[in-house]
Design a protein around this motif. Structure first.
Motif, PDB file in Angstrom:
ATOM      1  N   ILE A   1       4.346 -47.994  45.689  1.00 49.55           N
ATOM      2  CA  ILE A   1       3.343 -48.632  46.536  1.00 49.55           C
ATOM      3  C   ILE A   1       2.001 -47.923  46.337  1.00 49.55           C
ATOM      4  CG2 ILE A   1       2.634 -49.143  48.913  1.00 49.55           C
ATOM      5  CD1 ILE A   1       5.623 -49.144  49.660  1.00 49.55           C
ATOM      6  N   ARG A   2       0.991 -48.683  45.968  1.00 50.08           N
ATOM      7  CA  ARG A   2      -0.335 -48.093  45.803  1.00 50.08           C
ATOM      8  C   ARG A   2      -0.994 -47.865  47.154  1.00 50.08           C
ATOM      9  NH1 ARG A   2      -4.481 -50.605  43.293  1.00 50.08           N
ATOM     10  NH2 ARG A   2      -3.728 -52.703  43.782  1.00 50.08           N
ATOM     11  N   THR A   3      -1.790 -46.809  47.259  1.00 49.87           N
ATOM     12  CA  THR A   3      -2.466 -46.483  48.510  1.00 49.87           C
ATOM     13  C   THR A   3      -3.929 -46.179  48.253  1.00 49.87           C
ATOM     14  OG1 THR A   3      -1.890 -44.132  48.329  1.00 49.87           O
ATOM     15  CG2 THR A   3      -0.380 -45.548  49.602  1.00 49.87           C
ATOM     16  N   VAL A   4      -4.727 -46.312  49.321  1.00 45.71           N
ATOM     17  CA  VAL A   4      -6.147 -45.958  49.294  1.00 45.71           C
ATOM     18  C   VAL A   4      -6.417 -45.086  50.519  1.00 45.71           C
ATOM     19  CG1 VAL A   4      -8.519 -46.805  49.351  1.00 45.71           C
ATOM     20  CG2 VAL A   4      -6.757 -48.118  48.153  1.00 45.71           C
ATOM     21  N   PRO A   5      -7.054 -43.937  50.338  1.00 44.52           N
ATOM     22  CA  PRO A   5      -7.322 -43.046  51.490  1.00 44.52           C
ATOM     23  C   PRO A   5      -8.531 -43.508  52.288  1.00 44.52           C
ATOM     24  CG  PRO A   5      -8.168 -42.049  49.481  1.00 44.52           C
ATOM     25  CD  PRO A   5      -7.475 -43.327  49.059  1.00 44.52           C
ATOM     26  N   THR A   6      -8.414 -44.650  52.956  1.00 40.90           N
ATOM     27  CA  THR A   6      -9.550 -45.284  53.623  1.00 40.90           C
ATOM     28  C   THR A   6     -10.101 -44.470  54.789  1.00 40.90           C
ATOM     29  OG1 THR A   6      -7.886 -46.612  54.778  1.00 40.90           O
ATOM     30  CG2 THR A   6      -9.063 -47.664  52.979  1.00 40.90           C
ATOM     31  N   GLY A   7      -9.263 -43.706  55.448  1.00 45.13           N
ATOM     32  CA  GLY A   7      -9.730 -42.895  56.585  1.00 45.13           C
ATOM     33  C   GLY A   7      -8.913 -41.626  56.678  1.00 45.13           C
ATOM     34  N   ILE A   8      -8.782 -40.970  55.550  1.00 45.49           N
ATOM     35  CA  ILE A   8      -7.835 -39.848  55.478  1.00 45.49           C
ATOM     36  C   ILE A   8      -8.200 -38.722  56.430  1.00 45.49           C
ATOM     37  CG2 ILE A   8      -9.015 -38.664  53.565  1.00 45.49           C
ATOM     38  CD1 ILE A   8      -6.118 -38.145  52.439  1.00 45.49           C
TER      39      ILE A   8
ATOM     40  N   ILE B   1      -4.210 -44.038  55.946  1.00 49.82           N
ATOM     41  CA  ILE B   1      -3.998 -44.416  54.551  1.00 49.82           C
ATOM     42  C   ILE B   1      -3.723 -45.913  54.527  1.00 49.82           C
ATOM     43  CG2 ILE B   1      -2.557 -44.119  52.506  1.00 49.82           C
ATOM     44  CD1 ILE B   1      -4.132 -41.609  53.249  1.00 49.82           C
ATOM     45  N   THR B   2      -4.335 -46.626  53.607  1.00 49.97           N
ATOM     46  CA  THR B   2      -4.059 -48.058  53.491  1.00 49.97           C
ATOM     47  C   THR B   2      -3.066 -48.296  52.355  1.00 49.97           C
ATOM     48  OG1 THR B   2      -6.234 -48.684  54.340  1.00 49.97           O
ATOM     49  CG2 THR B   2      -5.038 -50.345  53.085  1.00 49.97           C
ATOM     50  N   ALA B   3      -1.937 -48.897  52.707  1.00 49.83           N
ATOM     51  CA  ALA B   3      -0.936 -49.259  51.713  1.00 49.83           C
ATOM     52  C   ALA B   3      -1.249 -50.655  51.196  1.00 49.83           C
ATOM     53  CB  ALA B   3       0.461 -49.228  52.333  1.00 49.83           C
ATOM     54  N   LEU B   4      -1.376 -50.794  49.891  1.00 54.13           N
ATOM     55  CA  LEU B   4      -1.718 -52.078  49.273  1.00 54.13           C
ATOM     56  C   LEU B   4      -0.443 -52.819  48.911  1.00 54.13           C
ATOM     57  CD1 LEU B   4      -4.623 -50.800  46.975  1.00 54.13           C
ATOM     58  CD2 LEU B   4      -4.750 -51.706  49.307  1.00 54.13           C
ATOM     59  N   LEU B   5      -0.083 -53.763  49.760  1.00 52.36           N
ATOM     60  CA  LEU B   5       1.171 -54.491  49.604  1.00 52.36           C
ATOM     61  C   LEU B   5       0.931 -55.896  49.059  1.00 52.36           C
ATOM     62  CD1 LEU B   5       2.878 -53.405  52.941  1.00 52.36           C
ATOM     63  CD2 LEU B   5       3.025 -52.318  50.694  1.00 52.36           C
ATOM     64  N   ASP B   6       1.989 -56.533  48.624  1.00 51.03           N
ATOM     65  CA  ASP B   6       1.877 -57.835  47.974  1.00 51.03           C
ATOM     66  C   ASP B   6       1.245 -58.893  48.875  1.00 51.03           C
ATOM     67  OD1 ASP B   6       3.045 -56.754  45.744  1.00 51.03           O
ATOM     68  OD2 ASP B   6       5.056 -57.538  46.169  1.00 51.03           O
TER      69      ASP B   6
ATOM     70  N   TRP C   1       5.627 -62.303  59.820  1.00 50.43           N
ATOM     71  CA  TRP C   1       5.195 -61.020  59.257  1.00 50.43           C
ATOM     72  C   TRP C   1       6.269 -59.953  59.374  1.00 50.43           C
ATOM     73  CZ3 TRP C   1       4.717 -56.376  61.835  1.00 50.43           C
ATOM     74  CH2 TRP C   1       4.686 -56.401  63.235  1.00 50.43           C
ATOM     75  N   THR C   2       7.089 -59.995  60.429  1.00 53.31           N
ATOM     76  CA  THR C   2       8.113 -58.964  60.592  1.00 53.31           C
ATOM     77  C   THR C   2       9.220 -59.081  59.545  1.00 53.31           C
ATOM     78  OG1 THR C   2       9.420 -60.286  62.160  1.00 53.31           O
ATOM     79  CG2 THR C   2       7.710 -58.856  63.083  1.00 53.31           C
ATOM     80  N   GLN C   3       9.263 -60.215  58.859  1.00 54.22           N
ATOM     81  CA  GLN C   3      10.297 -60.428  57.850  1.00 54.22           C
ATOM     82  C   GLN C   3       9.762 -60.382  56.416  1.00 54.22           C
ATOM     83  OE1 GLN C   3      12.970 -63.779  59.172  1.00 54.22           O
ATOM     84  NE2 GLN C   3      11.561 -63.831  60.907  1.00 54.22           N
ATOM     85  N   ARG C   4       8.542 -59.890  56.276  1.00 53.44           N
ATOM     86  CA  ARG C   4       7.958 -59.781  54.942  1.00 53.44           C
ATOM     87  C   ARG C   4       8.722 -58.768  54.090  1.00 53.44           C
ATOM     88  NH1 ARG C   4       1.666 -58.732  56.016  1.00 53.44           N
ATOM     89  NH2 ARG C   4       2.080 -57.388  54.195  1.00 53.44           N
ATOM     90  N   ASP C   5       9.020 -59.135  52.847  1.00 52.99           N
ATOM     91  CA  ASP C   5       9.759 -58.225  51.981  1.00 52.99           C
ATOM     92  C   ASP C   5       8.925 -57.009  51.589  1.00 52.99           C
ATOM     93  OD1 ASP C   5       7.980 -59.664  50.441  1.00 52.99           O
ATOM     94  OD2 ASP C   5       9.423 -60.247  48.910  1.00 52.99           O
ATOM     95  N   ASP C   6       7.595 -57.172  51.509  1.00 55.99           N
ATOM     96  CA  ASP C   6       6.775 -56.020  51.143  1.00 55.99           C
ATOM     97  C   ASP C   6       6.704 -54.997  52.282  1.00 55.99           C
ATOM     98  OD1 ASP C   6       5.260 -57.766  52.699  1.00 55.99           O
ATOM     99  OD2 ASP C   6       3.385 -57.317  51.676  1.00 55.99           O
ATOM    100  N   LEU C   7       6.792 -55.493  53.533  1.00 53.02           N
ATOM    101  CA  LEU C   7       6.830 -54.560  54.666  1.00 53.02           C
ATOM    102  C   LEU C   7       8.176 -53.832  54.704  1.00 53.02           C
ATOM    103  CD1 LEU C   7       5.070 -56.491  57.579  1.00 53.02           C
ATOM    104  CD2 LEU C   7       4.133 -54.754  56.053  1.00 53.02           C
ATOM    105  N   ALA C   8       9.246 -54.518  54.332  1.00 51.62           N
ATOM    106  CA  ALA C   8      10.558 -53.863  54.265  1.00 51.62           C
ATOM    107  C   ALA C   8      10.528 -52.726  53.249  1.00 51.62           C
ATOM    108  CB  ALA C   8      11.630 -54.885  53.900  1.00 51.62           C
ATOM    109  N   LYS C   9       9.805 -52.927  52.185  1.00 51.07           N
ATOM    110  CA  LYS C   9       9.663 -51.885  51.157  1.00 51.07           C
ATOM    111  C   LYS C   9       8.917 -50.676  51.720  1.00 51.07           C
ATOM    112  CE  LYS C   9       7.911 -51.271  46.419  1.00 51.07           C
ATOM    113  NZ  LYS C   9       7.212 -51.938  45.282  1.00 51.07           N
ATOM    114  N   LEU C  10       7.874 -50.936  52.528  1.00 51.68           N
ATOM    115  CA  LEU C  10       7.126 -49.840  53.158  1.00 51.68           C
ATOM    116  C   LEU C  10       8.004 -49.091  54.154  1.00 51.68           C
ATOM    117  CD1 LEU C  10       4.379 -48.396  53.588  1.00 51.68           C
ATOM    118  CD2 LEU C  10       3.901 -50.083  55.387  1.00 51.68           C
ATOM    119  N   VAL C  11       8.785 -49.832  54.944  1.00 52.39           N
ATOM    120  CA  VAL C  11       9.681 -49.203  55.918  1.00 52.39           C
ATOM    121  C   VAL C  11      10.692 -48.308  55.205  1.00 52.39           C
ATOM    122  CG1 VAL C  11      11.469 -49.637  57.640  1.00 52.39           C
ATOM    123  CG2 VAL C  11       9.406 -51.054  57.615  1.00 52.39           C
ATOM    124  N   ALA C  12      11.241 -48.794  54.105  1.00 53.53           N
ATOM    125  CA  ALA C  12      12.212 -48.000  53.345  1.00 53.53           C
ATOM    126  C   ALA C  12      11.569 -46.732  52.802  1.00 53.53           C
ATOM    127  CB  ALA C  12      12.789 -48.838  52.209  1.00 53.53           C
ATOM    128  N   ALA C  13      10.286 -46.849  52.417  1.00 45.50           N
ATOM    129  CA  ALA C  13       9.589 -45.684  51.858  1.00 45.50           C
ATOM    130  C   ALA C  13       9.313 -44.622  52.915  1.00 45.50           C
ATOM    131  CB  ALA C  13       8.280 -46.132  51.204  1.00 45.50           C
TER     132      ALA C  13
END
Length: 396
Positions: A67-74, A79-84, A10-22
Motif C-alpha cells: 500500500i502506497r502512503t503519503v506523509p500528508t500530516g506526519i 499518513i494518507t494511504a492511497l487505496l484503489d 464503504w465498509t465492505q470495500r476490498d481495499d479497506l480490508a487490505k488496509l485492516v489486514a496491514a
C-alpha cells in the motif's frame, strides 16, 4: 448491547480490508465523519481511521502490504494511504499538550479515550471496530446524534479557547446535523466571537465557505449575525445583505442550481467591485475565487436582457452567478457552450488591412455585432466583416 455501524458499501470495500489486514483490526478504528454519516444514512465523503501505531510504523506496515502512503500530516500523526477506491487518512492516537487558540502541540497517545477527548463534538468522537463494526462511544455521541444535538465534548468555552475555529465549526455542524440549539455552546460562541480575529484568514475563509455551501445556510447565517460572529469575520454582511442571501438561495432552488460558496459570499457583500476585491484579499481567496467574486459584484439589471452575451464575456459560471443574484432566469444558459468567434485577425490582414491596431478594431467591431445578433454562423460573420470593411473604405 453495544450499537453497531450498519454495513454499507464503504465498509465492505476490498481495499479497506487490505488496509485492516496491514494495520491489524485491534490496532485501528474507523472514526469521525464516516461513522457519523453512516449512522445517519449519508454516504461519507471520506473514510478516516485512528490507530495506536506511530506514523513510521504505519508507513512500514503499509509498504509491506503493498500500500502506497503519503506523509500528508506526519508531524501531527497523519499518513494518507492511497487505496484503489480512494485515499484514507490514518492518524495515530493523540492528546493535546498545549493549545493557544490557533494551533495545538500534540503528543502521541495509546488510549482511545484520550484521543476521543481532544475531538470537538460528541458526534465526531464515535469509533467503529473495522471487523465487528461495534461502536465505541465515550461521550454520549450516539444519543446526541439521535437527538440531532451538536454538543461540545467538555466545557464549550474551554474547547473554543483551545481552537477558536471551533466557533465556526459549531455553526457548520449545527446547520448540518443540529435541531434544537445547545444553549451552552451558543453562549460560548457569542462570548468568544472576538477570538476569531486571531485566526488565519485562510482558515476562516475555508469554514465560512463550507457553511455557505450547505443546502440552506440562511438560518445559520442569521444566528451568526445575531450573536455577533458574522460581524467579526465578514463585517460587510448586514441585514440587507442577508436578505439578498435569502433571495439567492430561493432562486437557486427554484432553478435547480447547486449551492456555490463564492456566489453566496457575493450575496453577503454589497455589489461594489472594489469592496469585493478587499474582501477577497482579506480572506486570502485564490485568484480564481477572487475573480469570480469581483465579477459577481459587478452585476447590473441589464444582465438579464442578454444572458448569453454576458456568458460570452464573463464565462458561464460567472454569468449564472450574476443572473441568480439578480433573481433572473438562467434557462438560456442551460447546456449552452460558449462559442468561439469564427474569424481570425489573419483573415482581415488577407483582405488588405495592415497588421496592427486597425485589425484589432475591426475584429472587435465584427465581434460586437456577432454577439448582438446572437452568435450567428460563419457565413453571417463574413457578411459582417464585408460590411465593416466597406464602411472603412468609405470613411477613408
Amino acid at each position: 448491547m453495544a450499537e453497531q455501524l450498519p454495513a454499507s458499501g464503504w465498509t465492505q470495500r476490498d481495499d479497506l480490508a487490505k488496509l485492516v489486514a496491514a494495520l491489524g483490526a485491534e490496532q485501528m478504528r474507523w472514526v469521525g465523519g464516516c461513522v457519523r454519516d453512516t449512522l445517519l444514512g449519508i454516504e461519507p465523503a471520506d473514510v478516516d481511521c485512528a490507530t495506536v501505531h506511530r506514523p513510521g510504523t504505519v508507513i512500514d506496515l503499509c509498504r509491506a502490504a503493498g500500500i502506497r502512503t503519503v506523509p500528508t500530516g506526519i508531524d501531527h500523526g497523519t499518513i494518507t494511504a492511497l487505496l484503489d477506491h480512494g485515499p484514507v487518512e490514518v492518524t495515530t492516537l493523540r492528546q493535546d499538550v498545549s493549545t493557544d487558540g490557533r494551533r495545538a502541540t500534540v503528543a502521541f497517545a495509546d488510549d482511545w479515550l484520550e484521543d476521543a477527548a481532544r475531538r470537538d463534538f460528541t458526534i465526531n468522537a464515535l469509533y467503529a471496530h473495522p471487523l465487528t463494526l461495534t461502536i465505541d462511544d465515550y461521550f454520549g455521541g450516539l444519543a446526541d446524534l439521535a437527538a440531532r444535538r451538536v454538543r461540545f465534548i467538555g466545557d464549550p468555552e474551554e474547547r473554543i479557547r483551545e481552537d477558536h475555529l471551533r466557533i465556526l465549526r459549531y455553526f457548520r455542524f449545527q446547520a448540518r446535523f443540529g435541531d434544537a440549539l445547545d444553549e451552552a455552546a451558543v453562549a460560548a460562541c457569542e462570548k468568544l466571537a472576538g477570538t476569531l480575529k486571531g485566526l488565519s484568514r485562510e482558515r476562516v475563509a475555508m469554514e465560512l465557505l463550507a457553511i455557505l455551501e450547505l443546502p440552506d445556510p440562511v438560518a445559520t447565517v442569521q444566528l451568526m449575525e445575531k450573536l455577533g460572529v458574522l460581524a467579526v469575520i465578514l463585517p460587510e454582511a448586514r441585514r440587507n445583505e442577508i436578505v439578498c442571501l435569502i433571495a439567492l438561495v430561493a432562486s437557486e432552488a427554484a432553478q435547480d442550481h447547486a449551492p456555490e460558496g463564492i456566489r453566496r459570499l457575493a450575496a453577503l457583500i454589497p455589489p461594489i467591485p472594489t469592496l469585493a476585491e478587499a474582501v477577497a484579499a482579506r480572506l486570502r481567496l485564490s485568484k480564481a475565487q477572487r475573480a469570480r467574486l469581483v465579477c459577481a459584484a459587478e452585476r447590473k439589471p441589464a444582465d438579464a436582457d442578454a444572458p448569453r452575451a454576458l456568458a460570452y464575456r464573463e464565462g458561464v459560471e460567472s454569468a449564472v452567478d450574476r443572473l441568480l443574484l439578480s433573481g433572473s432566469d438562467t434557462a438560456a444558459l442551460d447546456g449552452w457552450t460558449v462559442p468561439e468567434l469564427p474569424l481570425k485577425g489573419g483573415e482581415i490582414v488577407a483582405r488588405g488591412v495592415d497588421k496592427g491596431p486597425e485589425v484589432a478594431r475591426i475584429l472587435r467591431a465584427v465581434e460586437a455585432q456577432w454577439i448582438d445578433e446572437g452568435f450567428p454562423a460563419r457565413n453571417r460573420v463574413e457578411e459582417l466583416l464585408e460590411a465593416e470593411l466597406s464602411h472603412r473604405s468609405r470613411a477613408s
